[in-house]
Design a protein around this motif. Structure first.
Motif, PDB file in Angstrom:
ATOM      1  N   ASP A 196      47.126  37.214   6.703  1.00  0.00           N
ATOM      2  CA  ASP A 196      48.352  36.891   7.442  1.00  0.00           C
ATOM      3  C   ASP A 196      48.299  37.477   8.853  1.00  0.00           C
ATOM      4  O   ASP A 196      49.223  38.167   9.293  1.00  0.00           O
ATOM      5  N   GLN A 197      47.182  37.173   9.575  1.00  0.00           N
ATOM      6  CA  GLN A 197      46.969  37.756  10.898  1.00  0.00           C
ATOM      7  C   GLN A 197      46.449  36.713  11.882  1.00  0.00           C
ATOM      8  O   GLN A 197      45.602  35.884  11.529  1.00  0.00           O
ATOM      9  N   TRP A 198      46.956  36.778  13.115  1.00  0.00           N
ATOM     10  CA  TRP A 198      46.458  35.955  14.216  1.00  0.00           C
ATOM     11  C   TRP A 198      45.456  36.739  15.060  1.00  0.00           C
ATOM     12  O   TRP A 198      45.607  37.948  15.248  1.00  0.00           O
ATOM     13  N   SER A 199      44.476  36.025  15.600  1.00  0.00           N
ATOM     14  CA  SER A 199      43.633  36.509  16.698  1.00  0.00           C
ATOM     15  C   SER A 199      43.760  35.473  17.806  1.00  0.00           C
ATOM     16  O   SER A 199      43.415  34.300  17.601  1.00  0.00           O
ATOM     17  N   VAL A 200      44.251  35.891  18.988  1.00  0.00           N
ATOM     18  CA  VAL A 200      44.544  34.930  20.059  1.00  0.00           C
ATOM     19  C   VAL A 200      43.968  35.435  21.381  1.00  0.00           C
ATOM     20  O   VAL A 200      44.628  36.187  22.107  1.00  0.00           O
ATOM     21  N   PRO A 201      42.742  35.037  21.708  1.00  0.00           N
ATOM     22  CA  PRO A 201      42.228  35.310  23.049  1.00  0.00           C
ATOM     23  C   PRO A 201      42.574  34.160  23.993  1.00  0.00           C
ATOM     24  O   PRO A 201      42.425  32.989  23.648  1.00  0.00           O
ATOM     25  N   ILE A 202      43.050  34.493  25.181  1.00  0.00           N
ATOM     26  CA  ILE A 202      43.339  33.494  26.215  1.00  0.00           C
ATOM     27  C   ILE A 202      42.202  33.548  27.232  1.00  0.00           C
ATOM     28  O   ILE A 202      41.939  34.600  27.823  1.00  0.00           O
ATOM     29  N   ASN A 203      41.510  32.424  27.403  1.00  0.00           N
ATOM     30  CA  ASN A 203      40.313  32.365  28.247  1.00  0.00           C
ATOM     31  C   ASN A 203      40.585  31.610  29.545  1.00  0.00           C
ATOM     32  O   ASN A 203      41.177  30.528  29.516  1.00  0.00           O
ATOM     33  N   VAL A 204      40.122  32.167  30.636  1.00  0.00           N
ATOM     34  CA  VAL A 204      40.130  31.497  31.939  1.00  0.00           C
ATOM     35  C   VAL A 204      38.704  31.532  32.457  1.00  0.00           C
ATOM     36  O   VAL A 204      38.077  32.606  32.513  1.00  0.00           O
ATOM     37  N   GLN A 205      38.171  30.365  32.828  1.00  0.00           N
ATOM     38  CA  GLN A 205      36.780  30.339  33.268  1.00  0.00           C
ATOM     39  C   GLN A 205      36.552  29.256  34.316  1.00  0.00           C
ATOM     40  O   GLN A 205      37.317  28.293  34.424  1.00  0.00           O
ATOM     41  N   GLY A 222      33.833  33.851  33.320  1.00  0.00           N
ATOM     42  CA  GLY A 222      35.256  33.884  33.024  1.00  0.00           C
ATOM     43  C   GLY A 222      35.682  35.186  32.396  1.00  0.00           C
ATOM     44  O   GLY A 222      34.874  36.096  32.166  1.00  0.00           O
ATOM     45  N   ALA A 223      36.972  35.276  32.125  1.00  0.00           N
ATOM     46  CA  ALA A 223      37.562  36.450  31.499  1.00  0.00           C
ATOM     47  C   ALA A 223      38.487  35.978  30.387  1.00  0.00           C
ATOM     48  O   ALA A 223      38.952  34.839  30.377  1.00  0.00           O
ATOM     49  N   ARG A 224      38.729  36.889  29.452  1.00  0.00           N
ATOM     50  CA  ARG A 224      39.669  36.588  28.388  1.00  0.00           C
ATOM     51  C   ARG A 224      40.585  37.784  28.177  1.00  0.00           C
ATOM     52  O   ARG A 224      40.202  38.936  28.415  1.00  0.00           O
ATOM     53  N   TYR A 225      41.802  37.485  27.720  1.00  0.00           N
ATOM     54  CA  TYR A 225      42.748  38.538  27.388  1.00  0.00           C
ATOM     55  C   TYR A 225      43.211  38.330  25.947  1.00  0.00           C
ATOM     56  O   TYR A 225      43.625  37.228  25.570  1.00  0.00           O
ATOM     57  N   TRP A 226      43.125  39.397  25.151  1.00  0.00           N
ATOM     58  CA  TRP A 226      43.527  39.312  23.750  1.00  0.00           C
ATOM     59  C   TRP A 226      45.039  39.469  23.655  1.00  0.00           C
ATOM     60  O   TRP A 226      45.568  40.579  23.706  1.00  0.00           O
ATOM     61  N   ALA A 227      45.738  38.353  23.534  1.00  0.00           N
ATOM     62  CA  ALA A 227      47.199  38.384  23.440  1.00  0.00           C
ATOM     63  C   ALA A 227      47.646  39.029  22.144  1.00  0.00           C
ATOM     64  O   ALA A 227      48.660  39.738  22.105  1.00  0.00           O
ATOM     65  N   THR A 228      46.896  38.787  21.067  1.00  0.00           N
ATOM     66  CA  THR A 228      47.140  39.464  19.800  1.00  0.00           C
ATOM     67  C   THR A 228      45.853  39.443  18.991  1.00  0.00           C
ATOM     68  O   THR A 228      45.010  38.553  19.163  1.00  0.00           O
ATOM     69  N   ALA A 229      45.699  40.436  18.129  1.00  0.00           N
ATOM     70  CA  ALA A 229      44.516  40.553  17.288  1.00  0.00           C
ATOM     71  C   ALA A 229      44.859  41.471  16.126  1.00  0.00           C
ATOM     72  O   ALA A 229      45.836  42.238  16.192  1.00  0.00           O
ATOM     73  N   PRO A 230      44.085  41.425  15.030  1.00  0.00           N
ATOM     74  CA  PRO A 230      44.318  42.377  13.947  1.00  0.00           C
ATOM     75  C   PRO A 230      44.234  43.819  14.445  1.00  0.00           C
ATOM     76  O   PRO A 230      43.639  44.102  15.493  1.00  0.00           O
TER      77      PRO A 230
END
Length: 249
Positions: A196-205, A222-230
């Motif tokens: 019951d867990q999300w992993s959400v990286p937002i990528n810009v490249q 590019g870079a990514r930001y982990w908006a949410t993760a376990p």
């Protein structure tokens, strides 16, 4: 570069934004992420991702998309030391019409397989998985907008390892210029139904198609930001660089 060459490179760049384009490509994508576990461990993942289209008949293609991860990591599960090796391979097959619909929609659907090729318990699931995958997109001028999704259930493997029920969602938008620059925003989100867990990286490249001699290549940074993760997953910012070899017909 001549106008004709620029147009050809721009067409290649737009095809790269289409996961089911009729274009052989071999990306080598290197990702760096940080913040795993209580020791804030590091992971570098080299994804080797060949994409090979096959013509079934005059109306349909099948596109093979493979992800082969090679992983280096340190203290990702507390003071767990270093691991290096292959992760689990993800193999997808998309059956896709050769022509868009009357409304310009491009789509493909088929099966996805998770192969338990991990060479260490901390970089592989130990499970064989399968499920459906689908991609839908539209290309309008310089814009590409769409989404790719799959769901994988484990069906066999090490009985002592956790079962898998995982949904992957990748909405994406990209803009390709006339001189073959592409700017992309996406997420590569995963929902673990067992935990019951999300992993959400937002990528810009940003990518650029260039030629080394006669060989077209796309270079990406590019870079990514982990908006949410376990709780034991990555956090903060990560980095991505890639080199994709293109083999147009």
């Amino acid at each position: 570069m001549t106008v004709v060459a620029q147009e050809a490179d721009s067409d290649l760049a737009k095809k790269l934004s289409n996961p089911v384009a009729s274009l052989i490509s071999v990306p080598f994508q290197l990702n760096y992420d940080h913040g795993f576990g209580p020791e804030h461990g590091d992971r570098e993942t080299l994804n080797i991702q060949p994409v090979i289209p096959f013509s079934l008949n005059e109306d349909w293609n099948v596109i093979s998309r493979t992800i082969i991860p090679v992983i280096w990591q340190h203290d990702v599960a507390g003071p767990s030391g270093n691991q290096f090796g292959f992760g689990d391979i993800t193999q997808s097959f998309f059956f896709s019409p050769k022509e868009p619909t009357a409304g310009g929609i491009i789509w493909g659907a088929g099966p996805v397989f998770l192969l338990p090729t991990g060479t260490d318990d901390l970089i592989g699931s130990g499970k064989l998985g399968l499920g459906p995958t689908v991609v839908v997109l539209k290309q309008d001028g310089p814009w590409t907008v769409g989404a790719l999704a799959n769901h994988i259930w484990s069906v066999a493997g090490d009985g002592g390892r956790p079962d898998i029920s995982s949904t992957f969602l990748q909405p994406f938008v990209s803009y390709t210029t006339s001189d073959a620059w592409t700017f992309t925003l996406n997420t590569e989100s995963t929902y673990d139904w067992k935990a019951d867990q999300w992993s959400v990286p937002i990528n810009v490249q940003v990518s650029k198609v260039v030629k080394f001699g006669s060989q077209p290549v796309s270079l990406t940074a590019g870079a990514r930001y982990w908006a949410t993760a376990p709780e034991n997953g990555p956090d903060g910012w990560g980095l991505r660089v890639a080199m994709t070899f293109l083999f147009p017909k």
